[in-house]
Each structure stands twice: as structure tokens, then as C-alpha cells.
Write an enzyme that holds these catalytic residues in place. Structure first.
Site, short mmCIF file in Angstrom:
data_model
loop_
_atom_site.label_atom_id
_atom_site.label_comp_id
_atom_site.label_asym_id
_atom_site.label_seq_id
_atom_site.Cartn_x
_atom_site.Cartn_y
_atom_site.Cartn_z
N LYS A 25 -6.54 10.33 2.17
CA LYS A 25 -6.56 9.48 0.98
C LYS A 25 -7.96 9.10 0.54
CE LYS A 25 -1.82 7.74 1.43
NZ LYS A 25 -1.24 8.65 0.46
N PHE A 57 5.72 6.12 8.58
CA PHE A 57 5.56 7.06 7.48
C PHE A 57 4.28 7.83 7.71
CE2 PHE A 57 4.17 8.76 3.48
CZ PHE A 57 5.34 9.33 2.99
N ASP A 115 -3.02 6.94 12.96
CA ASP A 115 -2.91 7.41 11.58
C ASP A 115 -3.52 6.32 10.69
OD1 ASP A 115 -2.18 7.98 8.98
OD2 ASP A 115 -0.14 8.61 9.47
#
Length: 400
Positions: free
Chosen positions: A255, A141, A226
Site C-alpha cells: 500500500k 484480512f 502483515d
């Protein structure tokens, strides 16, 4: 509108149904706690999918944002501003790299990394134009743009959004043999989550990341990590890659970099990688804006102390010890994760992940399900041990 039902009805009438939130309407929050519009308090055990590593309303971050709001919030990259150089310098130092390319959202950062890898492949590695390949992992994801869903194996995220972007090779996560077979002379990068978050907090086998690092170095391929969810303290280290002593060529961050205050993301690498860009080839109006830089600078300074990594380590050991006991009861079939991050597989006889999440909500704890039977636990790193234990007590009660 004064009730939860009224707010939710209004929202569903006027917003696209691209999410299925739990039926709670948050009005305020502080630390690890949130309060809804009816005055009920909830322990946040999700932390905005790790965007809120430093808690809600962290005073240091809020003060930094307020001070910058009074000065200047946006210039666009058409002009320099006085927070940009320090932000890039400090973030590069934290990552042990030379250059930073700031963006806004995690998906933007992943798209930027994809473009970086392709451009590096053509200009530096010498791959023939149009033949660059990036190897990714099954169940990944990395975001929801059309290019990113092109290499997703999640049908819910991918279906009906074609035609899909070519140039990606998908292999099984954790399978070094499959990875080795997939890397060819046209491969420009391997893009991996050091821990797969959305897939259920999947930790790869020991030695996998180190093996990928060795392979990519051997084959002249970029290793792009990531760390949008796994990085910036969540697993007990600044970056999850550190658990295997691995330093990738490219960090993809987001984030928590914005402290839960503003969206901030970045691609961080050395000059021989990010130096491929020239003016006009890539950009973002809001990327690296003064407000974002001011907040992210405080995030970097907080991480530089090591305090939050230590909290995640110590509380994470406690979390996984307690969850391990639950796994022995039969109600939980498996627990995975690192630091203050866990994926908990619920035995179907006790309910779906969604049902367990709703039962926890009724007891004042907020988590989120994924892939049917799994709930994810990722509280803010500022959570107290007492609050963490209380949240775990509610999970035991729900599963008893």
C-alpha cells in the site's frame, strides 16, 4: 458521459461487480481532497485503505515518478537496473533487516511470506515435507487469492472459492492462550496483522504482540507481521509493532510503500530467512521494477525523517479524543484504533455503516463501511487539523 449516474451505469455494464463503491466518480485529487466529475469536492478520510498515507499527488513522489518515466520503467528481473540495489538497501535499513524481496500487491507479498515460511520450515527448522503449519487469527484480512481466502473466516471473501489450501490453523485474535496451544512442532510461522484493519480496526490487548513474539522465539517459529495497512506511519510509528517494542522476523509491506502512485509491496527479513530462496524458485515480472523502486525510495526517505509518524501521533491523539466524545452521545457504541486510524461502531438506530458513509458523502466526506455497522476513518497523514476537524463536524451532524 457527463453525470455521475452515466459514469456509474457504464461502469456497471462492463465491469465485474466485485466491489460496491459509494456513488461518487473522482476526476482529480490533491492532498487530502478529491474532486468529482461534476466539480464537487470531497475530503478523503480513507486514503485508499492507507495506500495514500502521503496524500494525493504528493509532489515529491510525482516528481520521482516523472523523472523515472523518462529513463526506464521496466527491465524484468532478467537484468539488473540502477534503482534496485538502493531500494533494497534503504528499505532493509528502515526495517532493521538484511534482505528485501520486492513484489507488487499486498496479496502477492502475503503469498510470498507464506512460501518463505514453508521453505524456511523445511530447510532450516527441519519440519517434514508437507506438514508445515502457519497459525493465523480469526477475522484476519490478508488479501483475496485462493490460498489467502483459505484461511479467512469472512464468508463473503471465502464462499464458493474452494477447494481450499490446507496448512493453516485459525485462532482467536488477541488470545495468547489459544495461540500457545496452536503452535506445535510443525508450526513454521505465526502470521498476524498488528491491528486488524478490515475487521474494524481491532487493536489487540496490551502485551499480546509481545507475548506472541516471546512464544515464537521460544518455539523456533517465525513471527510474520502483515503491516500492509498498519505500517509506514499510519499509527504514529513506522510500524504498528513498535507500540509494543516488538520486532517480527518478517515484515510484509505494501500500500503506502508505493505512495499511491504505483503498486509496490515487499517481504523484508534477515538473510537466514529470505536466504532460503534460490534463482527460479519465486519471482515477479514487475516486482522491483525501476519505476516502483524510484517511488518507493522516496517513500522510505520521507519516513526516515519521522515527520509523518509525528503527524500521525499528534493528529491521531486529537482524532481519538474527538471520537471519544462522540462515543458518549449514544450514537457511537465503540471507537478503536491508533494514530490516524479509527474504527467507529455506529449504533444501529442511527443507520448502517453504509448509510452513514453515504450521508457523509452527501456532506463532502468520504469514508468506507465494514461489517455492517462500522465505518473506518484513515485520512492521509498530510491532512490539516482544520480539515480533520471539519470532517469530524460532518460526522457529528450526520449522527445528531
Amino acid at each position: 458521459m457527463s453525470t455521475t449516474e452515466e459514469f456509474i451505469t457504464s461502469a456497471e455494464a462492463h465491469s465485474a461487480h466485485n466491489y460496491h463503491p459509494l456513488p461518487v466518480v473522482v476526476a482529480s485529487a490533491e492532498g487530502a481532497w478529491m474532486t468529482d466529475i461534476e466539480g464537487r469536492r470531497f475530503l478523503d478520510m480513507l486514503a485508499g485503505y492507507s495506500a495514500l498515507n502521503f496524500g494525493h499527488g504528493n509532489r515529491r513522489l510525482i516528481d520521482a515518478a516523472k523523472a523515472q518515466l523518462e529513463r526506464v520503467t521496466l527491465t524484468s528481473r532478467a537484468f539488473h537496473h540502477d534503482r534496485f540495489a538502493e531500494f533494497c538497501t534503504r528499505l532493509a535499513e528502515l526495517c532493521g533487516k538484511e534482505m528485501v524481496l520486492p513484489m507488487n500487491t499486498g496479496a502477492e507479498a502475503v503469498e510470498t511470506a507464506v512460501k518463505t515460511a514453508r521453505k524456511w520450515g523445511y530447510q532450516v527448522k527441519g519440519v517434514r515435507e508437507g506438514r508445515a503449519k502457519i497459525v493465523v487469527a480469526r477475522n484476519n484480512f490478508h488479501g483475496r487469492t485462493t490460498t489467502i481466502v483459505s484461511f479467512s473466516t469472512d464468508l463473503e471473501a471465502r464462499a464458493d472459492f474452494g477447494p481450499y489450501t490446507p496448512g493453516f490453523e485459525i485462532v482467536q485474535y488477541g488470545d495468547l492462550t489459544a495461540m500457545r496451544a496452536a503452535v506445535t512442532e510443525n508450526t513454521v510461522a505465526v502470521l498476524l496483522e498488528p491491528i486488524q484493519g478490515e475487521a474494524g480496526v481491532l487493536v489487540p490487548p496490551a502485551g499480546y504482540l509481545a507475548g506472541v513474539r516471546e512464544l515464537t522465539r521460544e518455539r523456533n517459529v517465525l513471527f510474520m507481521a502483515d503491516e500492509i495497512q498498519s505500517g509506514l506511519g499510519r499509527t504514529g510509528r513506522t510500524f504498528a509493532c513498535e507500540h509494543e517494542g516488538v520486532v517480527p522476523d518478517v515484515y510484509i509491506l505494501g500500500k503506502a510503500l508505493g505512495g499511491g502512485v504505483v503498486p509496490v509491496s515487499a517481504v523484508v527479513a534477515d538473510a537466514d530467512v529470505l536466504g532460503v530462496f534460490k534463482p527460479g524458485e519465486h519471482g515477479s515480472t514487475f516486482g522491483g521494477n525501476p519505476l516502483a523502486c524510484a517511488v518507493a525510495l522516496e517513500v522510505v526517505a520521507m519516513l526516515a525523517t519521522g515527520e509523518f509518524q509525528q503527524r500521525a501521533t499528534e493528529l491521531g491523539e486529537h482524532l481519538h479524543s474527538e471520537l471519544g466524545l462522540l462515543a458518549g452521545t449514544g450514537a457511537v457504541t465503540q471507537v478503536r484504533g491508533r494514530g490516524l486510524w479509527a474504527g467507529v461502531d455506529i449504533d444501529p438506530s442511527h443507520g448502517t455503516g453504509r448509510e452513514i458513509s453515504q450521508k457523509l458523502m452527501d456532506r463532502g466526506v468520504l469514508v468506507k463501511d465494514t461489517h455492517g455497522s462500522t465505518i473506518r476513518i484513515a485520512p492521509p497523514l498530510v491532512i490539516s487539523k482544520e480539515d480533520l476537524d471539519w470532517g469530524l463536524d460532518q460526522l457529528r451532524a450526520v449522527l445528531s
